[in-house]
Write an enzyme that holds these catalytic residues in place. Structure first.
Site, mmCIF file in Angstrom:
data_model
loop_
_atom_site.group_PDB
_atom_site.id
_atom_site.type_symbol
_atom_site.label_atom_id
_atom_site.label_comp_id
_atom_site.label_asym_id
_atom_site.label_seq_id
_atom_site.Cartn_x
_atom_site.Cartn_y
_atom_site.Cartn_z
ATOM 1 N N ASP A 230 0.862 -1.190 0.000
ATOM 2 C CA ASP A 230 0.000 0.000 0.000
ATOM 3 C C ASP A 230 0.890 1.229 0.000
ATOM 4 O O ASP A 230 1.336 1.677 1.043
ATOM 5 C CB ASP A 230 -0.900 -0.041 1.239
ATOM 6 C CG ASP A 230 -1.912 1.076 1.285
ATOM 7 O OD1 ASP A 230 -2.012 1.840 0.314
ATOM 8 O OD2 ASP A 230 -2.597 1.201 2.315
ATOM 9 N N GLU B 21 -0.963 10.272 0.012
ATOM 10 C CA GLU B 21 -2.321 9.721 -0.005
ATOM 11 C C GLU B 21 -2.776 9.347 1.385
ATOM 12 O O GLU B 21 -3.945 9.548 1.746
ATOM 13 C CB GLU B 21 -2.364 8.487 -0.923
ATOM 14 C CG GLU B 21 -3.767 7.958 -1.205
ATOM 15 C CD GLU B 21 -4.228 6.858 -0.234
ATOM 16 O OE1 GLU B 21 -5.367 6.395 -0.373
ATOM 17 O OE2 GLU B 21 -3.430 6.482 0.657
ATOM 18 N N HIS C 189 -1.595 -1.930 6.149
ATOM 19 C CA HIS C 189 -1.309 -1.025 7.269
ATOM 20 C C HIS C 189 -0.673 -1.778 8.432
ATOM 21 O O HIS C 189 -1.047 -1.620 9.591
ATOM 22 C CB HIS C 189 -2.560 -0.251 7.699
ATOM 23 C CG HIS C 189 -2.934 0.835 6.739
ATOM 24 N ND1 HIS C 189 -3.304 2.092 7.142
ATOM 25 C CD2 HIS C 189 -2.977 0.860 5.384
ATOM 26 C CE1 HIS C 189 -3.565 2.836 6.078
ATOM 27 N NE2 HIS C 189 -3.375 2.109 5.009
#
Length: 361
Positions: A182, A214, A325
């Protein structure tokens, strides 16, 4: 095992350190891999990378955006004993953080290894063992004897702290484990699409973007979109894989290896109906597997892209990914390849007439 060229690119992208506001290293890797296939490379004022592949110079502008930043931490304070306190940069869940190795990158670009400290269970009372530790109480141990020693090493408040993990091809070689999927996988898709279009005619101008920041508010996508002013936007990002124990079909439905996810809805955007239908029809025409997905919380760069200017038809296409995450996430190589294949074909079909039809559908 010996890595092929695609895996080498993925390793370089995910190994690069780059939390929001510190994306230079990741941007340099993306530039290295996309430059041979681009007609022009620019940056916006915040630092997002914008690579252009010319097709028909009078055709519509197509933007394909991955984001360069990864979730991480920032040094905020060093105590007298040399322990380092930090601020999360991007969304973290405290239970995936304790006792994990991190890399602190100093202003001179030296890397110093640390570990997020944790108490041994032997000294925890039973009730404490059941409670998650507050992030504000966590610290990083770099093996220093004092604050002065830490400062001598060049560590200062504001320095970037990045999760450490080695890129790993699993026993089943389609399963790839790494930090920062990510969203370095989105950057890899943007690179690969341009690579496959190098010797192809296409009726438009393609912009592959490595957007910054982002994870802290879809910021780089906004500035890059304002610079490009595209007619069609695609955000390529990770999605949530719902194929592990403990995740119900109400929470996530995507399965690794079953194709890219077409994101119908998230907290930042409702997908554009005309563009969504066009993508689905193209995937079905080519026999490319795909899945639908929704996210009640969170968003992608599509949230900023579609609101730029007077409004841009935009869709997020995601790779179902486990354990995002955290220090290590997992995805499926065939999902990456099918997403590239789909986007290449979409670019070939997006001429002026098709864009006009999509916009007003």
């Amino acid at each position: 095992m010996k890595l092929d060229k695609t895996l080498e690119m993925l390793k370089e992208l995910t190994d690069a350190r780059g939390i929001p506001g510190n994306e230079r290293e990741a941007r340099d890797v993306m530039k290295k891999h996309i430059e041979p296939f681009a007609d022009q490379i620019e940056h916006d004022g915040l630092g997002s990378l914008i690579a252009l592949k010319e097709g028909d110079t009078n055709g519509p502008k197509i933007m394909i955006a991955g984001h360069l930043d990864e979730v991480g931490f920032m040094v905020t304070r060093i105590d007298d004993k040399g322990f380092i306190y930090f601020q999360t940069v991007g969304g973290w869940w405290s239970q995936v953080m304790l006792a994990q190795r991190v890399s602190i990158v100093t202003r001179s670009n030296e890397t110093i290894t640390g570990v997020i400290g944790s108490k041994p269970p032997h000294i925890l009372p039973p009730e404490a063992r059941k409670k998650p530790v507050d992030i504000k109480d966590m610290f990083i141990d770099v093996g220093a004897a004092s604050k002065e020693e830490v400062l001598e090493w060049g560590i200062l408040p504001g320095d970037m702290v990045v999760p450490y993990f080695e890129f790993t091809v699993m026993k089943n070689e389609n399963y790839l484990l790494a930090k920062a999927w990510d969203n370095r996988i989105g950057c890899a898709i943007a690179i690969e699409v341009m690579k496959q279009l190098k010797d192809e005619n296409h009726p438009n101008r393609v912009y592959s973007v490595g957007a910054i920041q982002e994870e802290v508010g879809l910021r780089g996508a906004k500035t890059a979109t304002n610079k490009i002013q595209p007619d069609i936007g695609f955000a390529v990002d990770v999605g949530i894989a719902g194929d592990t124990p403990g995740i119900s079909s109400k929470e996530a439905v995507g399965n690794m290896g079953e194709g890219p996810q077409i994101l119908l809805y998230d907290a930042s955007m409702v997908s554009h109906r005309g563009l969504r239908n066009f993508v689905v029809e193209t995937a079905e025409d080519l026999g490319i597997p795909y899945q639908f997905a929704t996210m009640a919380g969170g968003g992608t760069d599509a949230g900023s892209i579609h609101l730029s200017g007077t409004g841009i038809p935009t869709l997020a296409i995601c790779i179902p990914t486990r354990y995002i995450h955290s220090h290590a996430a997992m995805l499926h190589r065939e999902d990456f390849e099918n997403t590239v294949r789909l986007l290449v074909e979409l670019v070939k079909r997006l001429d002026t007439e098709k864009v006009k039809q999509i916009t007003f559908e």
